[in-house]
Design an enzyme around this catalytic site. Structure first.
Site, PDB file in Angstrom:
ATOM      1  N   SER A   1       6.404  -0.266  10.172  1.00  0.00           N
ATOM      2  CA  SER A   1       5.045  -0.187   9.643  1.00  0.00           C
ATOM      3  C   SER A   1       4.829   1.211   9.080  1.00  0.00           C
ATOM      4  O   SER A   1       5.338   2.194   9.634  1.00  0.00           O
ATOM      5  CB  SER A   1       4.032  -0.433  10.763  1.00  0.00           C
ATOM      6  N   SER A   2       4.060   1.272   7.991  1.00  0.00           N
ATOM      7  CA  SER A   2       3.727   2.589   7.418  1.00  0.00           C
ATOM      8  C   SER A   2       2.957   3.423   8.431  1.00  0.00           C
ATOM      9  O   SER A   2       2.943   4.650   8.361  1.00  0.00           O
ATOM     10  CB  SER A   2       2.888   2.415   6.159  1.00  0.00           C
TER      11      SER A   2
ATOM     12  N   GLY B   1       4.645 -10.295   4.017  1.00  0.00           N
ATOM     13  CA  GLY B   1       5.423 -10.256   5.247  1.00  0.00           C
ATOM     14  C   GLY B   1       4.751 -11.022   6.374  1.00  0.00           C
ATOM     15  O   GLY B   1       3.522 -11.007   6.492  1.00  0.00           O
ATOM     16  N   GLN B   2       5.559 -11.636   7.214  1.00  0.00           N
ATOM     17  CA  GLN B   2       5.046 -12.286   8.439  1.00  0.00           C
ATOM     18  C   GLN B   2       4.428 -11.240   9.375  1.00  0.00           C
ATOM     19  O   GLN B   2       3.627 -11.568  10.241  1.00  0.00           O
ATOM     20  CB  GLN B   2       6.180 -13.020   9.154  1.00  0.00           C
TER      21      GLN B   2
ATOM     22  N   VAL C   1      10.733  -7.204   9.575  1.00  0.00           N
ATOM     23  CA  VAL C   1      11.866  -6.273   9.695  1.00  0.00           C
ATOM     24  C   VAL C   1      11.510  -5.261  10.793  1.00  0.00           C
ATOM     25  O   VAL C   1      10.401  -4.716  10.797  1.00  0.00           O
ATOM     26  CB  VAL C   1      12.146  -5.561   8.353  1.00  0.00           C
TER      27      VAL C   1
ATOM     28  N   LEU D   1       6.593   3.102   1.421  1.00  0.00           N
ATOM     29  CA  LEU D   1       7.517   1.967   1.518  1.00  0.00           C
ATOM     30  C   LEU D   1       8.608   2.201   2.563  1.00  0.00           C
ATOM     31  O   LEU D   1       9.123   3.303   2.713  1.00  0.00           O
ATOM     32  CB  LEU D   1       8.160   1.697   0.152  1.00  0.00           C
TER      33      LEU D   1
ATOM     34  N   MET E   1       0.841  -1.202   0.000  1.00  0.00           N
ATOM     35  CA  MET E   1       0.000   0.000   0.000  1.00  0.00           C
ATOM     36  C   MET E   1       0.873   1.249   0.000  1.00  0.00           C
ATOM     37  O   MET E   1       0.428   2.337   0.397  1.00  0.00           O
ATOM     38  CB  MET E   1      -0.943  -0.009   1.203  1.00  0.00           C
TER      39      MET E   1
ATOM     40  N   HIS F   1       9.068  -3.509   3.390  1.00  0.00           N
ATOM     41  CA  HIS F   1       8.720  -3.722   1.971  1.00  0.00           C
ATOM     42  C   HIS F   1       9.993  -4.016   1.174  1.00  0.00           C
ATOM     43  O   HIS F   1       9.996  -4.863   0.280  1.00  0.00           O
ATOM     44  CB  HIS F   1       8.064  -2.469   1.382  1.00  0.00           C
TER      45      HIS F   1
ATOM     46  N   ASP G   1       2.114  -9.354   8.730  1.00  0.00           N
ATOM     47  CA  ASP G   1       0.674  -9.581   8.574  1.00  0.00           C
ATOM     48  C   ASP G   1       0.458 -11.087   8.402  1.00  0.00           C
ATOM     49  O   ASP G   1       0.035 -11.546   7.336  1.00  0.00           O
ATOM     50  CB  ASP G   1       0.156  -8.804   7.363  1.00  0.00           C
TER      51      ASP G   1
HETATM   52  P1  AMP Z   1       1.453  -2.840   3.570  1.00  0.00           P
HETATM   53  O1  AMP Z   1       1.985  -1.843   2.608  1.00  0.00           O
HETATM   54  O2  AMP Z   1       1.584  -2.414   5.005  1.00  0.00           O
HETATM   55  O3  AMP Z   1       0.100  -3.353   3.205  1.00  0.00           O
HETATM   56  O4  AMP Z   1       2.425  -4.089   3.468  1.00  0.00           O
HETATM   57  C1  AMP Z   1       2.734  -4.688   2.239  1.00  0.00           C
HETATM   58  C2  AMP Z   1       3.489  -5.958   2.492  1.00  0.00           C
HETATM   59  O5  AMP Z   1       4.682  -5.671   3.225  1.00  0.00           O
HETATM   60  C3  AMP Z   1       2.697  -6.961   3.347  1.00  0.00           C
HETATM   61  O6  AMP Z   1       2.897  -8.257   2.847  1.00  0.00           O
HETATM   62  C4  AMP Z   1       3.291  -6.779   4.710  1.00  0.00           C
HETATM   63  O7  AMP Z   1       3.184  -7.930   5.520  1.00  0.00           O
HETATM   64  C5  AMP Z   1       4.732  -6.483   4.374  1.00  0.00           C
HETATM   65  N1  AMP Z   1       5.357  -5.785   5.502  1.00  0.00           N
HETATM   66  C6  AMP Z   1       4.898  -4.684   6.148  1.00  0.00           C
HETATM   67  N2  AMP Z   1       5.690  -4.365   7.187  1.00  0.00           N
HETATM   68  C7  AMP Z   1       6.675  -5.290   7.202  1.00  0.00           C
HETATM   69  C8  AMP Z   1       7.813  -5.513   8.049  1.00  0.00           C
HETATM   70  N3  AMP Z   1       8.083  -4.736   9.081  1.00  0.00           N
HETATM   71  N4  AMP Z   1       8.630  -6.569   7.764  1.00  0.00           N
HETATM   72  C9  AMP Z   1       8.344  -7.385   6.716  1.00  0.00           C
HETATM   73  N5  AMP Z   1       7.299  -7.232   5.878  1.00  0.00           N
HETATM   74  C10 AMP Z   1       6.477  -6.198   6.124  1.00  0.00           C
END
Ligand code: AMP
Length: 286
Positions: free
Chosen positions: A187-188, A149-150, A178, A34, A31, A38, A152
């Site tokens: 996290s965003s 990512g783990q 991470v 980044l 989303m 990501h 989620d």
């Molecule tokens: P998002 O943009 O938050 O929807 O995340 C997009 C992808 O990045 C999802 O598969 C998340 O699980 C992964 N993601 C988000 N934060 C992390 C993190 N801290 N470490 C690893 N993967 C992540």
């Protein structure tokens, strides 16, 4: 140079040409806003595929009307830079109209316990929105591997089930969480945190790492491990717990009482108006 693509039609043409050239495709759905979390998914996709597509789309259908869709951070120039740096070939940046051309929706919904526990309880429409948009992205990008990512972990389980049930010819790859140097999961949404909340939020990783340590020292009671985590978080005055729960993996079946197979210990906690999630996997085979 990463190619910015805004239309489904253009993406489909690129995918057609890429397939014709016999190249494998890795897809990283995001989303945007980044960060290094990501980045780790993009790096893994780069390593394992000939062609890497990163999607950057704040998906409206996974947000309830009361949630943070309008406020969700959008950092397009930075996203372009990071995607390029990590080796993406395409950054797919569609508009909501491009992804949802009809007013009347076609939904993809994974039903049952897997979408009812954890985030499914407090965010009842969330996983239907995720499954629907990821289905669209899978059809558009036709990836050999898709990276999640783990962080989620429930989302990854839901999408694994969807891939199995709908016979998508691709592999779901799940990458480790991470974290910031002090332990907070990247996290965003971390940008929403006020300084005091940011400090208080450290209790999430601290409590999960404490459970992991107790587990490694031999504790196997799901009740004790969960209660210990909840107590640590509750002792932080700024925390407002949504859930602290353990479920068996894969597929989030009920915890067994004893951690006799991999279990997910997951938390969702509000600090002010910001809801954060985090988790650890407790695996007795490791
Ligand atoms: P998002 O943009 O938050 O929807 O995340 C997009 C992808 O990045 C999802 O598969 C998340 O699980 C992964 N993601 C988000 N934060 C992390 C993190 N801290 N470490 C690893 N993967 C992540």
């Amino acid at each position: 140079m990463v190619q910015v693509v805004r239309t489904t039609k253009e993406l489909q043409q690129i995918v057609k040409d890429t397939k014709k050239a016999g190249k494998t495709i890795g897809l990283v759905p995001t989303m945007g806003a980044l960060h290094e979390g990501h980045g780790s998914l993009i790096a893994a996709a780069r390593k394992e595929n000939d062609f890497v597509i990163v999607s950057d789309f704040v998906n409206p259908t996974q947000f309830a009307p009361t949630e943070d869709l309008a406020a969700y951070p959008r950092t397009f120039a930075h996203d372009c830079e990071l995607a390029e740096q990590m080796g993406a070939d395409v950054l797919f940046l569609p508009s909501p109209k491009e992804m949802y051309p009809s007013e009347d929706m076609t939904w993809v919904e994974v039903t049952g316990r897997i979408t009812q526990v954890l985030c499914g309880r407090t965010r009842p429409i969330h996983f239907r929105g995720v499954a629907t948009v990821v289905t669209k992205l899978f059809h558009l990008a036709q990836p050999d591997r898709a990276y999640f990512g783990q962080k989620d972990a429930q989302q990854a389980e839901v999408l694994r089930r969807m891939v199995k049930d709908l016979f998508f010819p691709l592999e779901i790859r799940e990458m480790p969480i991470v974290r910031e140097a002090d332990g907070l999961a990247k996290s965003s949404r971390n940008v929403y945190l006020k300084p005091a909340e940011r400090k208080a939020a450290l209790v999430l990783s601290k409590s999960l790492f404490a459970a992991q340590k107790a587990f490694e020292a031999g504790e196997r009671s799901t009740q004790k491990l969960t209660d210990g985590t909840r107590a640590m978080i509750a002792a932080e005055p700024m925390s407002d717990i949504d859930y602290v729960e353990m479920h068996a993996l894969p597929e989030l079946t009920p915890a067994h009482g004893t951690v006799d197979c991999p279990h997910l210990l997951a938390v969702a906690v509000r600090f002010g108006t910001t809801r954060l999630i985090d988790n650890v996997i407790l695996d007795p085979s490791k």
